[in-house]
Design a protein around this motif. Structure first.
Motif, PDB file in Angstrom:
ATOM      1  N   TYR A   4      56.394  62.054  25.795  1.00  0.00           N
ATOM      2  CA  TYR A   4      57.817  62.560  25.949  1.00  0.00           C
ATOM      3  C   TYR A   4      58.932  61.583  26.169  1.00  0.00           C
ATOM      4  N   ASP A   5      58.671  60.673  26.935  1.00  0.00           N
ATOM      5  CA  ASP A   5      59.850  59.630  27.073  1.00  0.00           C
ATOM      6  C   ASP A   5      59.910  58.746  25.894  1.00  0.00           C
ATOM      7  N   CYS A   6      58.953  58.455  25.115  1.00  0.00           N
ATOM      8  CA  CYS A   6      59.159  57.891  23.738  1.00  0.00           C
ATOM      9  C   CYS A   6      60.063  58.664  22.795  1.00  0.00           C
ATOM     10  N   SER A  13      54.698  57.883  20.139  1.00  0.00           N
ATOM     11  CA  SER A  13      53.612  56.992  20.903  1.00  0.00           C
ATOM     12  C   SER A  13      52.677  58.286  21.377  1.00  0.00           C
ATOM     13  N   VAL A  14      51.336  57.936  21.046  1.00  0.00           N
ATOM     14  CA  VAL A  14      50.278  58.818  21.434  1.00  0.00           C
ATOM     15  C   VAL A  14      50.167  58.764  23.068  1.00  0.00           C
ATOM     16  N   ALA A  15      50.233  59.871  23.568  1.00  0.00           N
ATOM     17  CA  ALA A  15      49.986  60.156  24.951  1.00  0.00           C
ATOM     18  C   ALA A  15      48.769  60.026  25.502  1.00  0.00           C
ATOM     19  N   GLY A  25      53.533  64.608  28.660  1.00  0.00           N
ATOM     20  CA  GLY A  25      52.846  63.542  28.104  1.00  0.00           C
ATOM     21  C   GLY A  25      53.304  62.215  28.371  1.00  0.00           C
ATOM     22  N   LEU A  26      52.291  61.211  28.529  1.00  0.00           N
ATOM     23  CA  LEU A  26      52.764  59.865  28.657  1.00  0.00           C
ATOM     24  C   LEU A  26      51.950  58.598  28.057  1.00  0.00           C
ATOM     25  N   CYS A  27      52.610  57.857  27.473  1.00  0.00           N
ATOM     26  CA  CYS A  27      51.941  56.603  27.132  1.00  0.00           C
ATOM     27  C   CYS A  27      51.675  55.496  27.957  1.00  0.00           C
ATOM     28  N   LEU A  28      51.067  54.615  27.712  1.00  0.00           N
ATOM     29  CA  LEU A  28      50.596  53.473  28.857  1.00  0.00           C
ATOM     30  C   LEU A  28      51.926  52.832  29.051  1.00  0.00           C
ATOM     31  N   ASP A  29      52.785  52.749  28.299  1.00  0.00           N
ATOM     32  CA  ASP A  29      54.055  52.089  28.538  1.00  0.00           C
ATOM     33  C   ASP A  29      54.989  52.921  29.601  1.00  0.00           C
ATOM     34  N   HIS A  30      54.872  53.916  29.749  1.00  0.00           N
ATOM     35  CA  HIS A  30      55.817  54.940  30.664  1.00  0.00           C
ATOM     36  C   HIS A  30      54.911  55.743  31.642  1.00  0.00           C
ATOM     37  N   ALA A  53      41.938  58.214  45.201  1.00  0.00           N
ATOM     38  CA  ALA A  53      41.938  58.845  43.777  1.00  0.00           C
ATOM     39  C   ALA A  53      43.219  58.015  43.140  1.00  0.00           C
ATOM     40  N   ARG A  54      43.484  58.392  41.723  1.00  0.00           N
ATOM     41  CA  ARG A  54      44.479  58.008  40.926  1.00  0.00           C
ATOM     42  C   ARG A  54      45.489  59.095  40.989  1.00  0.00           C
ATOM     43  N   ARG A  55      46.713  58.653  40.893  1.00  0.00           N
ATOM     44  CA  ARG A  55      47.931  59.725  40.922  1.00  0.00           C
ATOM     45  C   ARG A  55      48.475  59.123  39.691  1.00  0.00           C
ATOM     46  N   LEU A  56      48.702  59.962  38.477  1.00  0.00           N
ATOM     47  CA  LEU A  56      49.366  59.533  37.425  1.00  0.00           C
ATOM     48  C   LEU A  56      50.940  60.373  37.254  1.00  0.00           C
ATOM     49  N   THR A  57      52.009  59.715  37.109  1.00  0.00           N
ATOM     50  CA  THR A  57      53.102  60.218  36.879  1.00  0.00           C
ATOM     51  C   THR A  57      54.116  59.672  36.133  1.00  0.00           C
ATOM     52  N   CYS A  58      55.060  60.340  35.717  1.00  0.00           N
ATOM     53  CA  CYS A  58      56.273  60.158  34.901  1.00  0.00           C
ATOM     54  C   CYS A  58      57.404  59.325  35.473  1.00  0.00           C
ATOM     55  N   GLY A  59      57.962  58.479  34.976  1.00  0.00           N
ATOM     56  CA  GLY A  59      59.078  57.597  35.839  1.00  0.00           C
ATOM     57  C   GLY A  59      59.804  58.616  36.573  1.00  0.00           C
TER      58      GLY A  59
END
Length: 66
Positions: A4-6, A13-15, A25-30, A53-59
């Motif tokens: 989404y950010d791209c 970019s592929v999420a 959806g997020l790519c490795l850069d975001h 655990a891992r927590r994955l978030t957008c900026g």
């Protein structure tokens, strides 16, 4: 799914992940990766699990949680 950010920057970019808070959806850069302690009710108190655990978030969600 695309990042989404791209897309907001006119790129594609592929999420590779989805924000655990808003679902974008997020790519490795975001993607922002942070540890999250997992708690479980155990008897009269709480028990924590290791490893974290891992927590994955957008900026945006990452900044909102700080």
């Amino acid at each position: 799914m695309n990042c989404y950010d791209c897309l907001t920057r006119q790129r594609t970019s592929v999420a590779v992940a989805a924000c655990s808070r808003c679902g974008a959806g997020l790519c490795l850069d975001h993607v922002h990766v942070a540890p999250q302690t997992v708690h479980e009710a155990a008897g009269t108190g709480l028990s924590t699990h290791t490893p974290d655990a891992r927590r994955l978030t957008c900026g945006v969600c990452h900044e909102a949680e700080i």
